[in-house]
Design an enzyme around this catalytic site. Sequence first.
Site, mmCIF file in Angstrom:
data_model
loop_
_atom_site.group_PDB
_atom_site.id
_atom_site.type_symbol
_atom_site.label_atom_id
_atom_site.label_comp_id
_atom_site.label_asym_id
_atom_site.label_seq_id
_atom_site.Cartn_x
_atom_site.Cartn_y
_atom_site.Cartn_z
ATOM 1 N N SER A 1 0.872 -1.177 0.000
ATOM 2 C CA SER A 1 0.000 0.000 0.000
ATOM 3 C C SER A 1 0.907 1.225 0.000
ATOM 4 C CB SER A 1 -0.851 0.005 1.280
ATOM 5 O OG SER A 1 -1.398 1.287 1.492
ATOM 6 N N TYR B 1 -0.445 -1.057 10.193
ATOM 7 C CA TYR B 1 -0.712 -1.308 8.771
ATOM 8 C C TYR B 1 0.478 -0.833 7.926
ATOM 9 C CZ TYR B 1 -3.330 -1.170 4.319
ATOM 10 O OH TYR B 1 -3.760 -1.352 3.022
ATOM 11 N N ALA B 2 0.970 0.385 8.232
ATOM 12 C CA ALA B 2 2.085 0.949 7.456
ATOM 13 C C ALA B 2 3.319 0.061 7.579
ATOM 14 C CB ALA B 2 2.388 2.371 7.946
ATOM 15 N N ALA B 3 3.636 -0.350 8.808
ATOM 16 C CA ALA B 3 4.834 -1.179 9.015
ATOM 17 C C ALA B 3 4.657 -2.548 8.361
ATOM 18 C CB ALA B 3 5.096 -1.331 10.514
ATOM 19 N N ALA B 4 3.446 -3.108 8.462
ATOM 20 C CA ALA B 4 3.198 -4.428 7.867
ATOM 21 C C ALA B 4 3.342 -4.363 6.348
ATOM 22 C CB ALA B 4 1.806 -4.924 8.252
ATOM 23 N N LYS B 5 2.779 -3.326 5.738
ATOM 24 C CA LYS B 5 2.848 -3.238 4.272
ATOM 25 C C LYS B 5 4.277 -2.970 3.809
ATOM 26 C CE LYS B 5 -1.506 -3.985 3.130
ATOM 27 N NZ LYS B 5 -1.873 -5.261 2.512
ATOM 28 N N ILE C 1 -8.018 3.205 -3.308
ATOM 29 C CA ILE C 1 -8.834 2.497 -4.298
ATOM 30 C C ILE C 1 -10.273 2.473 -3.802
ATOM 31 C CG2 ILE C 1 -9.190 0.312 -5.525
ATOM 32 C CD1 ILE C 1 -6.472 1.559 -6.185
HETATM 33 N N1 LIG Z 1 -8.760 -0.291 -1.067
HETATM 34 C C1 LIG Z 1 -7.665 0.418 -0.942
HETATM 35 O O1 LIG Z 1 -7.687 1.660 -0.987
HETATM 36 C C2 LIG Z 1 -6.344 -0.271 -0.746
HETATM 37 C C3 LIG Z 1 -5.189 0.480 -0.895
HETATM 38 C C4 LIG Z 1 -3.963 -0.138 -0.720
HETATM 39 C C5 LIG Z 1 -3.885 -1.486 -0.420
HETATM 40 N N2 LIG Z 1 -5.039 -2.186 -0.262
HETATM 41 C C6 LIG Z 1 -4.907 -3.617 0.061
HETATM 42 O O2 LIG Z 1 -5.553 -4.388 -0.931
HETATM 43 C C7 LIG Z 1 -6.012 -5.630 -0.368
HETATM 44 C C8 LIG Z 1 -7.472 -5.824 -0.704
HETATM 45 O O3 LIG Z 1 -8.162 -4.747 -0.148
HETATM 46 P P1 LIG Z 1 -9.636 -4.293 -0.538
HETATM 47 O O4 LIG Z 1 -9.666 -2.828 -0.415
HETATM 48 O O5 LIG Z 1 -10.098 -4.966 -1.758
HETATM 49 O O6 LIG Z 1 -10.369 -4.816 0.781
HETATM 50 P P2 LIG Z 1 -11.555 -5.779 1.044
HETATM 51 O O7 LIG Z 1 -12.642 -5.532 0.070
HETATM 52 O O8 LIG Z 1 -11.861 -5.694 2.508
HETATM 53 O O9 LIG Z 1 -10.862 -7.142 0.751
HETATM 54 C C9 LIG Z 1 -10.010 -7.751 1.662
HETATM 55 C C10 LIG Z 1 -10.031 -9.193 1.270
HETATM 56 O O10 LIG Z 1 -9.075 -9.894 2.040
HETATM 57 C C11 LIG Z 1 -9.710 -11.042 2.588
HETATM 58 N N3 LIG Z 1 -9.086 -11.273 3.877
HETATM 59 C C12 LIG Z 1 -8.763 -10.355 4.805
HETATM 60 N N4 LIG Z 1 -8.153 -10.945 5.822
HETATM 61 C C13 LIG Z 1 -8.119 -12.273 5.524
HETATM 62 C C14 LIG Z 1 -7.615 -13.410 6.182
HETATM 63 N N5 LIG Z 1 -7.022 -13.309 7.374
HETATM 64 N N6 LIG Z 1 -7.735 -14.608 5.589
HETATM 65 C C15 LIG Z 1 -8.348 -14.726 4.392
HETATM 66 N N7 LIG Z 1 -8.833 -13.679 3.719
HETATM 67 C C16 LIG Z 1 -8.720 -12.479 4.276
HETATM 68 C C17 LIG Z 1 -11.164 -10.677 2.745
HETATM 69 O O11 LIG Z 1 -11.923 -11.841 2.630
HETATM 70 P P3 LIG Z 1 -13.188 -12.135 3.575
HETATM 71 O O12 LIG Z 1 -13.972 -10.873 3.645
HETATM 72 O O13 LIG Z 1 -13.851 -13.252 2.848
HETATM 73 O O14 LIG Z 1 -12.611 -12.552 4.842
HETATM 74 C C18 LIG Z 1 -11.386 -9.803 1.505
HETATM 75 O O15 LIG Z 1 -11.696 -10.598 0.385
HETATM 76 C C19 LIG Z 1 -5.699 -5.539 1.125
HETATM 77 O O16 LIG Z 1 -4.474 -6.183 1.390
HETATM 78 C C20 LIG Z 1 -5.557 -4.025 1.361
HETATM 79 O O17 LIG Z 1 -4.713 -3.743 2.463
HETATM 80 C C21 LIG Z 1 -6.273 -1.631 -0.431
#
Ligand SMILES: NC(=O)c1ccc[n+]([C@@H]2O[C@H](COP(=O)([O-])OP(=O)(O)OC[C@H]3O[C@@H](n4cnc5c(N)ncnc54)[C@H](OP(=O)(O)O)[C@@H]3O)[C@@H](O)[C@H]2O)c1
Length: 247
Positions: free
Chosen positions: A140, A153-157, A186
Amino acid sequence: MSKPTYPDLKGCGIGAETCRWLADNGVKVAVSGRNEEALDQVVAELRGSGAEAAAISAECTDAQSLERARSDAEKRLGPIDILVAFAGGGTARPAPVEMTSESDWRSGIDHNLTATFLTLKTFLPGMKVRRSGSILTMASTAGRSSSPASPAYAAAKAGVIMLTRHVAQEVGSFNIRANCLSPSAILTERTALHMPEGKRSQIAALHPISRLGIPADVAAAALFLASESASWITGATIDVAGGRLMH
Ligand SMILES: NC(=O)c1ccc[n+]([C@@H]2O[C@H](COP(=O)([O-])OP(=O)(O)OC[C@H]3O[C@@H](n4cnc5c(N)ncnc54)[C@H](OP(=O)(O)O)[C@@H]3O)[C@@H](O)[C@H]2O)c1
């Protein structure tokens, strides 16, 4: 400047959209996560458009659950060539370090960094035996530059980026590539819930390309990195960030 318009985001997270793009390009897709109803919906949609897909539930913070998922996915669809390790989450919310509880810190690290580590650890042995694979991880902008995100979150990413480079170095000679995507804001079905119009324009204005990202922006980059077109790219982090970060 005209106001950006965004597509209908129903059922649209980054992972689901990436599944659609991979399936549209002939990949058999194991759709994974914890919410079985959501997985079934995506699988039904992919099958409806003629793709081969299976719902495989997994808790990515749990090695045994991941091992069951790997075995199940391989039985149903065959060996895994493309691993998309995008799961992320946890309870940590934006707050100064001294206001962040230890349990939120651990949750942020566990659900982002450890989940990615365990996912890679589960799928790498098979890829090494087959001497082939393409791995995608999810960072991220918060892990690339200071931001208002939670410190966990910042450190993990940031850790996911280094883990990806480490793996790329380790397994390049096995014909396995590992690359990382690093999106800025996003708009997904979930993030849209917390982003009224005014906030959307404020955040969009932080980006030289003055709109928010959409899941398709990330999916397109993922498809490229997963494909043979990127066969000499490994250890890279691609900012899908509308120019907000330029390294
Ligand atoms: N949206 C943004 O602005 C943004 C920006 C930068 C990075 N990201 C990263 O992009 C990724 C997807 O994000 P998103 O925005 O699409 O979020 P999201 O809609 O909440 O999707 C997160 C997905 O990860 C799955 N998940 C989370 N923890 C899990 C676990 N412990 N085991 C299995 N599945 C798990 C969830 O599945 P279930 O709901 O089925 O558990 C869900 O499908 C994440 O890593 C997020 O940090 C997002």
